[in-house]
Design an enzyme around this catalytic site. Structure first.
Site, short mmCIF file in Angstrom:
data_model
loop_
_atom_site.label_atom_id
_atom_site.label_comp_id
_atom_site.label_asym_id
_atom_site.label_seq_id
_atom_site.Cartn_x
_atom_site.Cartn_y
_atom_site.Cartn_z
CB VAL A 169 -6.68 1.41 9.41
CG1 VAL A 169 -7.20 2.69 10.06
CG2 VAL A 169 -5.86 1.74 8.18
CB CYS A 226 -2.33 3.47 0.64
SG CYS A 226 -2.70 2.54 2.14
C1 UGA Z 1 0.84 5.41 2.71
C2 UGA Z 1 1.09 6.80 3.32
O1 UGA Z 1 2.51 7.02 3.44
C3 UGA Z 1 0.43 6.91 4.70
O2 UGA Z 1 0.58 8.24 5.20
C4 UGA Z 1 -1.08 6.61 4.54
O3 UGA Z 1 -1.75 6.66 5.78
C5 UGA Z 1 -1.23 5.22 3.95
O4 UGA Z 1 -0.58 5.17 2.67
C6 UGA Z 1 -2.70 4.92 3.79
O5 UGA Z 1 -3.37 5.61 3.02
O6 UGA Z 1 -3.24 4.08 4.54
P1 UGA Z 1 1.91 2.98 3.02
O7 UGA Z 1 1.15 2.61 1.77
O8 UGA Z 1 1.81 2.10 4.20
O9 UGA Z 1 1.48 4.45 3.53
O10 UGA Z 1 3.45 3.02 2.61
P2 UGA Z 1 4.54 4.13 2.22
O11 UGA Z 1 5.62 4.10 3.22
O12 UGA Z 1 3.90 5.43 1.95
O13 UGA Z 1 5.10 3.51 0.84
C7 UGA Z 1 4.27 3.35 -0.31
C8 UGA Z 1 5.08 2.84 -1.49
O14 UGA Z 1 5.97 3.85 -1.96
C9 UGA Z 1 5.96 1.63 -1.19
O15 UGA Z 1 5.91 0.72 -2.27
C10 UGA Z 1 7.35 2.23 -1.03
O16 UGA Z 1 8.39 1.32 -1.28
C11 UGA Z 1 7.29 3.33 -2.08
N1 UGA Z 1 8.24 4.44 -1.84
C12 UGA Z 1 8.15 5.19 -0.72
C13 UGA Z 1 9.20 4.72 -2.80
O17 UGA Z 1 9.30 4.05 -3.85
N2 UGA Z 1 10.07 5.77 -2.58
C14 UGA Z 1 9.99 6.55 -1.46
O18 UGA Z 1 10.79 7.49 -1.34
C15 UGA Z 1 9.01 6.25 -0.51
#
Ligand code: UGA
Length: 433
Positions: free
Chosen positions: A11, A260
């Protein structure tokens, strides 16, 4: 504007660099001298697409500097952003000791009015505590304002998310810091939502928990798809066309992970409990996420029958695409659970192998994704890296002792995989999927 960012993790470094990119004068502070040395030498402590070029560009332009001295950072800037880790504690609550330490350090260096902005994800009411702490430790007794400005960056897309935010949330206790915060963010042309501090802090936890809920919802629907013979991707497409729902975060998977969602979900449940509300809905979100992994492991073990001594190829170790981060990675959890069953693993990830080596041992790391299947009894896709769609499937089929592919991310088309001769098992696509 003169801005200081304390903490150069995912971040802090993205925030500092993207502030410099729009012309602000930025100092990034980190207490880790090795990290600062690396950054000063032009190295990168993390992989984040596009970030290295942007760091280099802004360092060369003289807009981005690095130091280990919080005092220097506080002295030279008007606005100080706190971007330090807020790790989970064993009971799910948040460890705020880094926030407290940094607040004290800022307080003891302050000799003039400063705006202290919290970017880290923190429980509601943390801003009040930060203000109390600064008041207590500020010997110079100067004025200051505390602001909550949560980040909404996704790892792997953080630079894009920062440069083109959906919104910027600014929580304040008075009007005094509002204009300065607007000036910081005006170059990004995004709506700026000004709220009280408690609301801003809640927005972050509520947003992340809602996104986690959305994933668990589609994962639960994927179970119904498997039981009824429907296809979760078609269901998600049909649901997502309703603009009130939206298609994003409706990709069924072996569960969400990362530093997160799991942490913020536990923290939000704990915060609710401490405030006197039992957030049962979110407990169910956690349960569905855990079940999703159990179901995937069961799918593998039922197909392979005896797991002990079997050799499996695993594609993907990062918790999602476009990152080298393996913290709370479902892929790593899957590997460890298979190892517990006596499975021998050959693994590959385009970016995360170095970081995975610290947490995943007794496996063979393979640098070419097309060589992972060699001598394996089955292949497993655990992370949604787009390059896995380019896998040489013909070669994989020949390399496997049996052409079995478990896809925890639904990357391939079911009919095509069957035509190619694979026994193909994915998530929520037809009976016995
Ligand atoms: C998440 C949020 O999306 C951000 O907006 C936030 O700022 C961040 O946390 C944080 O709090 O710092 P991030 O953890 O980087 O971001 O990743 P994401 O893209 O949200 O994915 C999180 C998890 O969900 C991953 O394991 C991904 O593979 C999974 N996921 C995501 C799914 O299984 N299905 C989906 O449709 C989307």
């Amino acid at each position: 504007m003169k801005l200081t960012i304390i903490g150069t993790g995912y971040v802090g470094l993205v925030t500092g660099t993207c502030f410099a990119e729009v012309g602000h004068q930025v100092i990034c502070v980190d207490k880790d001298p090795e990290k600062i040395k690396l950054l000063l030498e032009g190295g990168m402590p993390i992989y984040e697409p596009g970030l290295d070029e942007l760091v280099r560009k802004n360092v060369n332009a003289g807009r981005l500097q690095f130091t280990t001295s919080t005092g220097e950072g506080v002295e030279r800037s008007d606005i100080i952003f706190i971007a330090v880790p807020t790790p989970p504690q064993p009971d799910g609550s948040v460890d705020l000791s880094f926030i407290e330490t940094v607040s004290r350090e800022i307080a003891s260096s302050m000799t003039a009015y400063k705006i202290i902005v919290d970017k880290s994800t923190v429980p509601v009411k943390t801003g009040e505590k930060v203000a109390e702490t600064i008041n207590r430790y500020c010997k110079a007794k100067v004025d200051f304002d505390v602001v909550s400005n949560p980040e909404f960056l996704r790892e792997g897309f953080a630079v894009g998310d920062f440069m083109k935010p959906d919104r910027v949330v600014v929580g304040v206790a008075s009007q005094r810091p509002v204009q300065a915060m607007k000036d910081v963010y005006t170059p990004y042309n995004a709506p700026i939502v000004v709220t009280d501090i408690n609301s801003a802090e809640l927005i972050k936890h509520a947003a992340n928990s809602f996104l986690a809920l959305k994933i668990s919802y589609i994962n639960a629907v994927s179970v119904l798809c498997e039981l009824s013979g429907a296809n979760v991707q078609e269901v998600a497409a049909g649901m997502g066309m309703d603009t009130r729902i939206g298609r994003q975060f409706l990709d069924a998977s072996l569960g969400f992970g990362g530093s997160c969602f799991p942490k913020d979900l536990s923290a939000f449940i704990k915060i609710s409990e401490q405030l006197g509300y039992e957030f049962g809905l979110l407990k169910e979100v956690q349960k569905i996420n855990a079940t999703q992994m159990d179901r995937f492991v069961k799918k593998i073990s039922e197909t392979m029958w005896v797991l002990k001594g079997k050799k499996l190829g695993i594609l993907g170790l990062a918790f999602k695409q476009n990152t080298d981060d393996v913290r709370m990675s479902p892929a790593i959890e899957l590997c460890q659970r298979l190892q517990q069953e006596g499975v021998i693993l050959r693994v590959h990830d385009p970016r995360a192998m170095d970081k995975a080596k610290a947490v995943l041992t007794d496996v063979t790391y393979v640098s070419d994704m097309n060589e992972v299947a060699e001598g394996c009894d089955a292949l497993v896709i655990a992370t949604e890296w787009p390059e896995f769609k380019q896998l040489d499937l013909e070669r994989a089929r020949k390399n496997l002792t049996h052409p079995i592919l478990f896809d925890g991310r639904n990357l391939f088309n079911v009919d095509e995989m069957e035509k190619l001769g694979f026994l193909y098992k994915s998530i929520g696509r037809g009976q016995g999927a």
